[in-house]
Design a protein around this motif. Structure first.
Motif, short mmCIF file in Angstrom:
data_model
loop_
_atom_site.label_atom_id
_atom_site.label_comp_id
_atom_site.label_asym_id
_atom_site.label_seq_id
_atom_site.Cartn_x
_atom_site.Cartn_y
_atom_site.Cartn_z
N TRP A 226 -61.20 66.75 46.52
CA TRP A 226 -60.27 65.75 47.07
C TRP A 226 -60.56 65.52 48.55
CZ3 TRP A 226 -54.81 64.44 45.30
CH2 TRP A 226 -54.75 64.37 43.90
N GLU A 227 -60.85 66.59 49.29
CA GLU A 227 -61.16 66.44 50.71
C GLU A 227 -62.40 65.56 50.90
OE1 GLU A 227 -59.39 70.66 52.49
OE2 GLU A 227 -61.53 70.45 52.05
N GLU A 228 -63.37 65.74 50.02
CA GLU A 228 -64.59 64.94 50.11
C GLU A 228 -64.31 63.47 49.77
OE1 GLU A 228 -67.31 66.84 47.46
OE2 GLU A 228 -67.56 68.62 48.73
N LYS A 229 -63.52 63.23 48.74
CA LYS A 229 -63.23 61.87 48.33
C LYS A 229 -62.36 61.15 49.36
CE LYS A 229 -63.53 62.59 43.32
NZ LYS A 229 -62.75 62.60 42.04
N LEU A 230 -61.39 61.86 49.91
CA LEU A 230 -60.47 61.25 50.88
C LEU A 230 -61.01 61.30 52.31
CD1 LEU A 230 -57.13 62.66 49.42
CD2 LEU A 230 -57.80 60.25 49.48
N LYS A 231 -62.13 62.02 52.48
CA LYS A 231 -62.77 62.15 53.79
C LYS A 231 -61.79 62.71 54.83
CE LYS A 231 -66.27 58.55 53.16
NZ LYS A 231 -66.11 58.49 51.69
N THR A 232 -61.20 63.84 54.49
CA THR A 232 -60.28 64.51 55.40
C THR A 232 -60.23 66.00 55.08
OG1 THR A 232 -57.99 64.62 56.22
CG2 THR A 232 -58.28 64.12 53.89
N LEU B 250 -51.93 59.73 48.48
CA LEU B 250 -52.60 60.22 49.67
C LEU B 250 -53.65 59.22 50.18
CD1 LEU B 250 -52.91 63.98 48.74
CD2 LEU B 250 -51.55 62.99 50.59
N THR B 251 -54.18 58.41 49.29
CA THR B 251 -55.05 57.32 49.73
C THR B 251 -54.27 56.35 50.61
OG1 THR B 251 -56.44 57.48 47.74
CG2 THR B 251 -56.50 55.41 48.96
N GLY B 252 -53.02 56.08 50.19
CA GLY B 252 -52.14 55.23 50.99
C GLY B 252 -51.83 55.85 52.34
N ASP C 162 -51.54 62.00 61.02
CA ASP C 162 -50.17 62.07 60.52
C ASP C 162 -50.01 63.30 59.62
OD1 ASP C 162 -47.62 61.68 59.59
OD2 ASP C 162 -48.19 60.13 58.13
N TYR C 163 -49.58 64.40 60.24
CA TYR C 163 -49.44 65.66 59.52
C TYR C 163 -48.24 65.65 58.56
CZ TYR C 163 -45.73 66.60 62.91
OH TYR C 163 -44.59 66.50 63.67
N THR C 164 -47.43 64.58 58.58
CA THR C 164 -46.27 64.51 57.67
C THR C 164 -46.66 63.95 56.30
OG1 THR C 164 -45.59 62.25 58.25
CG2 THR C 164 -44.81 64.04 59.68
N PHE C 165 -47.85 63.37 56.21
CA PHE C 165 -48.35 62.78 54.96
C PHE C 165 -47.43 61.67 54.43
CE2 PHE C 165 -49.76 67.22 55.24
CZ PHE C 165 -51.13 67.01 55.36
N THR C 166 -46.88 60.92 55.39
CA THR C 166 -46.07 59.76 55.02
C THR C 166 -46.94 58.74 54.31
OG1 THR C 166 -44.62 60.07 56.93
CG2 THR C 166 -44.64 57.89 55.92
N THR C 167 -46.44 58.20 53.21
CA THR C 167 -47.23 57.25 52.44
C THR C 167 -46.43 55.99 52.11
OG1 THR C 167 -48.46 56.90 50.37
CG2 THR C 167 -46.60 58.42 50.28
N PRO C 168 -47.08 54.84 52.14
CA PRO C 168 -46.42 53.59 51.73
C PRO C 168 -46.50 53.38 50.22
CG PRO C 168 -48.64 53.10 52.49
CD PRO C 168 -48.45 54.59 52.66
N GLU D 160 -38.63 64.75 36.18
CA GLU D 160 -38.99 64.64 37.59
C GLU D 160 -40.38 65.23 37.77
OE1 GLU D 160 -37.48 65.87 42.10
OE2 GLU D 160 -36.43 66.65 40.34
N VAL D 161 -41.25 64.49 38.44
CA VAL D 161 -42.61 64.93 38.69
C VAL D 161 -42.82 65.05 40.19
CG1 VAL D 161 -45.07 64.41 38.41
CG2 VAL D 161 -43.45 63.82 36.58
N VAL D 162 -43.16 66.25 40.66
CA VAL D 162 -43.48 66.45 42.07
C VAL D 162 -44.96 66.15 42.26
CG1 VAL D 162 -43.56 68.09 43.98
CG2 VAL D 162 -41.71 68.23 42.30
N LEU D 163 -45.28 65.28 43.23
CA LEU D 163 -46.67 64.90 43.46
C LEU D 163 -47.30 65.73 44.59
CD1 LEU D 163 -46.37 61.04 42.99
CD2 LEU D 163 -47.07 62.78 41.33
N TYR D 164 -46.58 65.90 45.69
CA TYR D 164 -47.05 66.84 46.71
C TYR D 164 -45.90 67.27 47.61
CZ TYR D 164 -47.70 62.73 49.90
OH TYR D 164 -47.54 61.60 50.66
N GLU D 165 -46.13 68.40 48.29
CA GLU D 165 -45.09 68.97 49.15
C GLU D 165 -45.74 69.76 50.27
OE1 GLU D 165 -41.02 71.73 48.81
OE2 GLU D 165 -42.30 71.39 47.05
#
Length: 285
Positions: free
Chosen positions: A48-54, A86-88, A120-126, A170-175
Protein backbone atom coordinates in the motif's frame (compact mmCIF):
# COMPACT_ATOMS: atom_id res chain seq x y z
CA UNK A 1 -26.11 -2.18 17.34
CA UNK A 2 -27.12 -5.82 17.05
CA UNK A 3 -29.94 -6.84 14.74
CA UNK A 4 -31.61 -10.21 14.99
CA UNK A 5 -32.74 -11.35 11.59
CA UNK A 6 -36.35 -12.48 11.44
CA UNK A 7 -36.90 -14.98 8.63
CA UNK A 8 -40.61 -14.13 8.42
CA UNK A 9 -39.81 -10.43 7.98
CA UNK A 10 -37.24 -11.29 5.31
CA UNK A 11 -39.75 -13.40 3.44
CA UNK A 12 -42.47 -10.77 3.76
CA UNK A 13 -40.11 -8.15 2.27
CA UNK A 14 -39.12 -10.43 -0.58
CA UNK A 15 -35.55 -10.68 0.69
CA UNK A 16 -33.14 -13.57 1.05
CA UNK A 17 -29.81 -13.91 2.81
CA UNK A 18 -26.64 -14.40 0.80
CA UNK A 19 -25.11 -17.85 0.80
CA UNK A 20 -21.56 -19.31 0.59
CA UNK A 21 -20.58 -17.72 3.89
CA UNK A 22 -21.18 -14.16 2.66
CA UNK A 23 -22.83 -11.64 4.96
CA UNK A 24 -25.68 -9.70 3.42
CA UNK A 25 -28.90 -10.12 1.48
CA UNK A 26 -30.70 -9.74 -1.83
CA UNK A 27 -33.75 -7.54 -1.90
CA UNK A 28 -35.78 -5.74 -4.58
CA UNK A 29 -33.09 -6.00 -7.24
CA UNK A 30 -30.17 -5.23 -4.91
CA UNK A 31 -27.38 -7.40 -3.58
CA UNK A 32 -25.95 -5.86 -0.40
CA UNK A 33 -22.88 -7.39 1.20
CA UNK A 34 -20.45 -6.47 3.96
CA UNK A 35 -17.13 -7.95 4.96
CA UNK A 36 -15.10 -7.21 8.09
CA UNK A 37 -11.50 -8.44 7.84
CA UNK A 38 -8.37 -8.08 10.02
CA UNK A 39 -5.93 -5.20 9.63
CA UNK A 40 -3.37 -5.30 6.85
CA UNK A 41 -0.31 -7.50 7.33
CA UNK A 42 3.13 -5.91 7.23
CA UNK A 43 3.61 -7.15 3.66
CA UNK A 44 0.25 -5.77 2.55
CA UNK A 45 1.05 -2.48 4.27
CA UNK A 46 4.33 -2.23 2.38
CA UNK A 47 2.49 -2.73 -0.92
CA UNK A 48 0.00 0.00 0.00
CA UNK A 49 2.86 2.40 0.82
CA UNK A 50 4.33 1.74 -2.62
CA UNK A 51 1.01 2.22 -4.42
CA UNK A 52 0.08 5.36 -2.48
CA UNK A 53 3.66 6.67 -2.58
CA UNK A 54 3.78 7.45 1.13
CA UNK A 55 5.37 6.08 4.28
CA UNK A 56 2.63 7.65 6.41
CA UNK A 57 -0.49 5.55 6.88
CA UNK A 58 -3.02 5.04 9.72
CA UNK A 59 -2.11 2.68 12.55
CA UNK A 60 -4.94 0.30 11.76
CA UNK A 61 -6.06 -0.20 8.17
CA UNK A 62 -8.78 -2.74 7.49
CA UNK A 63 -7.79 -2.92 3.87
CA UNK A 64 -9.74 -6.04 2.97
CA UNK A 65 -12.96 -4.91 4.63
CA UNK A 66 -15.65 -3.64 2.30
CA UNK A 67 -19.31 -2.72 2.02
CA UNK A 68 -20.89 -3.10 -1.40
CA UNK A 69 -24.34 -2.47 -2.82
CA UNK A 70 -24.97 -3.81 -6.29
CA UNK A 71 -28.01 -2.99 -8.40
CA UNK A 72 -28.43 -6.11 -10.48
CA UNK A 73 -30.52 -4.73 -13.38
CA UNK A 74 -28.13 -1.87 -14.21
CA UNK A 75 -24.89 -3.50 -13.08
CA UNK A 76 -24.18 -0.47 -10.88
CA UNK A 77 -22.02 -1.17 -7.85
CA UNK A 78 -21.45 1.30 -5.01
CA UNK A 79 -18.74 0.21 -2.61
CA UNK A 80 -16.63 1.52 0.24
CA UNK A 81 -13.01 0.59 0.92
CA UNK A 82 -9.96 1.96 2.72
CA UNK A 83 -7.64 2.20 -0.30
CA UNK A 84 -9.88 4.57 -2.24
CA UNK A 85 -10.44 6.61 0.93
CA UNK A 86 -6.70 7.00 1.50
CA UNK A 87 -6.23 7.87 -2.17
CA UNK A 88 -8.63 10.75 -1.52
CA UNK A 89 -6.60 11.76 1.54
CA UNK A 90 -3.40 11.78 -0.49
CA UNK A 91 -4.92 13.87 -3.30
CA UNK A 92 -6.63 16.42 -1.06
CA UNK A 93 -3.53 16.80 1.13
CA UNK A 94 -4.93 19.19 3.74
CA UNK A 95 -2.36 21.12 5.79
CA UNK A 96 -1.54 19.41 9.11
CA UNK A 97 -3.55 20.44 12.15
CA UNK A 98 -1.39 22.47 14.51
CA UNK A 99 -1.02 20.80 17.89
CA UNK A 100 0.11 22.47 21.13
CA UNK A 101 3.89 22.56 21.50
CA UNK A 102 3.69 20.43 24.64
CA UNK A 103 2.04 17.63 22.69
CA UNK A 104 4.31 17.58 19.65
CA UNK A 105 6.74 15.16 21.25
CA UNK A 106 4.11 12.47 20.81
CA UNK A 107 4.81 12.50 17.08
CA UNK A 108 8.56 11.87 17.38
CA UNK A 109 9.93 8.85 15.56
CA UNK A 110 12.89 8.71 17.97
CA UNK A 111 13.23 10.04 21.50
CA UNK A 112 15.80 12.57 20.37
CA UNK A 113 14.33 13.53 17.00
CA UNK A 114 11.44 15.89 16.40
CA UNK A 115 9.46 15.16 13.25
CA UNK A 116 8.27 18.12 11.22
CA UNK A 117 4.59 17.61 10.48
CA UNK A 118 4.55 18.32 6.77
CA UNK A 119 1.62 16.06 5.88
CA UNK A 120 -1.96 15.59 7.06
CA UNK A 121 -1.36 13.14 9.90
CA UNK A 122 -5.13 13.06 10.63
CA UNK A 123 -5.83 11.17 7.37
CA UNK A 124 -8.83 13.37 6.65
CA UNK A 125 -10.49 12.22 3.44
CA UNK A 126 -13.11 13.72 1.12
CA UNK A 127 -14.09 10.17 0.17
CA UNK A 128 -17.78 9.68 -0.51
CA UNK A 129 -17.73 6.12 -1.83
CA UNK A 130 -16.67 4.35 -5.01
CA UNK A 131 -18.84 3.51 -8.01
CA UNK A 132 -18.44 1.22 -10.96
CA UNK A 133 -20.38 -0.63 -13.62
CA UNK A 134 -20.06 -4.39 -13.43
CA UNK A 135 -17.67 -5.41 -16.20
CA UNK A 136 -19.78 -8.49 -16.82
CA UNK A 137 -22.52 -6.22 -18.13
CA UNK A 138 -22.73 -6.21 -21.94
CA UNK A 139 -23.28 -2.43 -21.91
CA UNK A 140 -20.52 -1.63 -19.45
CA UNK A 141 -18.18 -0.10 -22.01
CA UNK A 142 -20.70 2.52 -23.14
CA UNK A 143 -22.06 3.55 -19.76
CA UNK A 144 -20.98 6.00 -17.10
CA UNK A 145 -22.14 6.97 -13.64
CA UNK A 146 -22.99 10.58 -12.96
CA UNK A 147 -23.95 12.19 -9.65
CA UNK A 148 -26.14 15.20 -10.40
CA UNK A 149 -26.43 18.13 -7.97
CA UNK A 150 -30.00 18.49 -6.72
CA UNK A 151 -32.24 20.21 -4.17
CA UNK A 152 -33.89 17.03 -2.93
CA UNK A 153 -33.13 15.95 0.62
CA UNK A 154 -33.03 12.60 2.34
CA UNK A 155 -36.32 12.08 4.18
CA UNK A 156 -34.99 11.83 7.73
CA UNK A 157 -38.50 11.61 9.21
CA UNK A 158 -39.29 8.56 7.10
CA UNK A 159 -36.06 6.91 8.23
CA UNK A 160 -37.03 7.48 11.85
CA UNK A 161 -40.29 5.56 11.47
CA UNK A 162 -40.65 2.17 13.10
CA UNK A 163 -39.76 -0.38 10.48
CA UNK A 164 -38.12 -3.81 10.65
CA UNK A 165 -34.38 -3.79 10.05
CA UNK A 166 -33.66 -6.71 7.76
CA UNK A 167 -29.88 -6.23 7.75
CA UNK A 168 -27.39 -4.02 9.57
CA UNK A 169 -23.62 -3.87 9.72
CA UNK A 170 -20.78 -1.47 10.47
CA UNK A 171 -17.47 -1.70 8.64
CA UNK A 172 -14.39 0.07 10.02
CA UNK A 173 -12.07 1.13 7.19
CA UNK A 174 -9.21 2.70 9.15
CA UNK A 175 -8.38 4.14 12.55
CA UNK A 176 -5.54 6.06 14.17
CA UNK A 177 -5.25 7.27 17.77
CA UNK A 178 -2.91 10.09 16.75
CA UNK A 179 -0.26 8.87 19.19
CA UNK A 180 -2.73 9.11 22.09
CA UNK A 181 -3.52 12.66 21.06
CA UNK A 182 -7.06 12.00 19.78
CA UNK A 183 -8.80 9.84 17.22
CA UNK A 184 -9.11 9.58 13.45
CA UNK A 185 -11.73 7.07 12.36
CA UNK A 186 -13.44 6.15 9.09
CA UNK A 187 -16.46 3.83 9.21
CA UNK A 188 -19.47 2.98 7.09
CA UNK A 189 -22.79 1.68 8.43
CA UNK A 190 -25.70 0.29 6.45
CA UNK A 191 -29.21 -0.72 7.35
CA UNK A 192 -31.76 -2.31 5.06
CA UNK A 193 -35.51 -2.01 5.64
CA UNK A 194 -38.49 -3.26 3.60
CA UNK A 195 -38.84 0.28 2.19
CA UNK A 196 -35.21 0.81 1.16
CA UNK A 197 -31.60 1.02 2.29
CA UNK A 198 -29.70 3.77 4.10
CA UNK A 199 -26.01 4.16 4.84
CA UNK A 200 -23.70 6.54 6.66
CA UNK A 201 -20.03 6.91 5.76
CA UNK A 202 -18.42 8.89 8.57
CA UNK A 203 -14.96 10.35 9.00
CA UNK A 204 -14.50 11.48 12.61
CA UNK A 205 -11.51 13.45 13.89
CA UNK A 206 -10.74 14.73 17.36
CA UNK A 207 -7.38 16.32 18.06
CA UNK A 208 -7.56 16.68 21.83
CA UNK A 209 -7.76 20.26 22.99
CA UNK A 210 -7.49 21.59 19.45
CA UNK A 211 -10.03 20.58 16.82
CA UNK A 212 -12.92 18.32 15.89
CA UNK A 213 -13.90 17.47 12.33
CA UNK A 214 -16.80 15.45 10.99
CA UNK A 215 -17.33 14.48 7.37
CA UNK A 216 -20.55 12.56 6.81
CA UNK A 217 -21.86 11.05 3.61
CA UNK A 218 -25.39 9.68 3.74
CA UNK A 219 -27.03 7.68 0.97
CA UNK A 220 -30.64 6.59 0.74
CA UNK A 221 -32.46 4.52 -1.83
CA UNK A 222 -36.20 3.89 -1.71
CA UNK A 223 -37.42 0.61 -3.17
CA UNK A 224 -39.99 1.37 -5.84
CA UNK A 225 -41.84 -0.54 -8.52
CA UNK A 226 -39.55 1.17 -11.03
CA UNK A 227 -36.64 -1.25 -11.57
CA UNK A 228 -34.22 1.69 -11.90
CA UNK A 229 -34.41 3.76 -8.69
CA UNK A 230 -32.81 7.02 -7.58
CA UNK A 231 -30.06 7.21 -4.96
CA UNK A 232 -29.77 10.40 -2.93
CA UNK A 233 -26.39 11.34 -1.47
CA UNK A 234 -25.85 14.09 1.10
CA UNK A 235 -22.33 15.14 2.05
CA UNK A 236 -21.69 17.39 5.03
CA UNK A 237 -18.39 18.68 6.42
CA UNK A 238 -18.53 20.07 9.97
CA UNK A 239 -15.58 21.43 11.90
CA UNK A 240 -14.85 23.46 15.01
CA UNK A 241 -12.12 24.17 17.53
CA UNK A 242 -12.28 23.45 21.23
CA UNK A 243 -11.83 27.17 21.84
CA UNK A 244 -14.87 28.09 19.72
CA UNK A 245 -16.97 25.45 21.50
CA UNK A 246 -15.87 26.76 24.88
CA UNK A 247 -16.88 30.29 23.83
CA UNK A 248 -20.43 28.98 23.31
CA UNK A 249 -20.52 27.43 26.78
CA UNK A 250 -19.79 23.86 25.79
CA UNK A 251 -17.38 21.76 27.88
CA UNK A 252 -13.72 21.49 26.88
CA UNK A 253 -13.16 18.14 28.59
CA UNK A 254 -12.19 15.56 25.97
CA UNK A 255 -14.37 12.96 27.69
CA UNK A 256 -17.42 14.94 26.59
CA UNK A 257 -16.58 14.32 22.94
CA UNK A 258 -16.30 10.59 22.51
CA UNK A 259 -19.52 10.26 20.50
CA UNK A 260 -19.54 12.12 17.16
CA UNK A 261 -23.33 11.81 16.96
CA UNK A 262 -23.61 14.00 20.06
CA UNK A 263 -21.17 16.65 18.91
CA UNK A 264 -22.46 16.84 15.34
CA UNK A 265 -25.07 19.55 15.95
CA UNK A 266 -22.53 21.71 17.80
CA UNK A 267 -20.04 21.91 14.95
CA UNK A 268 -20.59 24.57 12.27
CA UNK A 269 -21.13 23.41 8.70
CA UNK A 270 -18.17 24.09 6.41
CA UNK A 271 -19.62 22.53 3.29
CA UNK A 272 -22.85 20.74 2.33
CA UNK A 273 -23.93 19.15 -0.93
CA UNK A 274 -26.81 16.96 -2.10
CA UNK A 275 -26.66 14.84 -5.24
CA UNK A 276 -28.62 12.08 -6.89
CA UNK A 277 -27.74 9.12 -9.05
CA UNK A 278 -30.43 7.84 -11.38
CA UNK A 279 -29.93 4.19 -12.22
CA UNK A 280 -30.92 2.92 -15.63
CA UNK A 281 -29.96 0.40 -18.26
CA UNK A 282 -28.52 3.22 -20.37
CA UNK A 283 -26.28 5.51 -18.38
CA UNK A 284 -24.53 7.22 -21.26
CA UNK A 285 -23.69 10.85 -20.45
Amino acid sequence: MEVKIDENELKSAGAELLTDGRLGLRIRGWEIESSNRPILTSLELQLWEEKLKTSHLPEMIFGNSVLSLKHLASGTKIHFNAFDALTGWKIEALPPVEVPAAAKWKFKSESFEQVILDYDYTFTTPYGGSEMIDTNSSKAASRNLYWEDCEEKIDVAALASKEPILFYDEVVLYEDELADNGVSLLTVKVRVMPSGWFLLLRYWLRVDGVLMRLRDTRMHCVFEDNPFPVILRESCWREGTFISLASKGYPVDTAAYNDPSVISSRLPVIKHKTQKLILSDNLEV
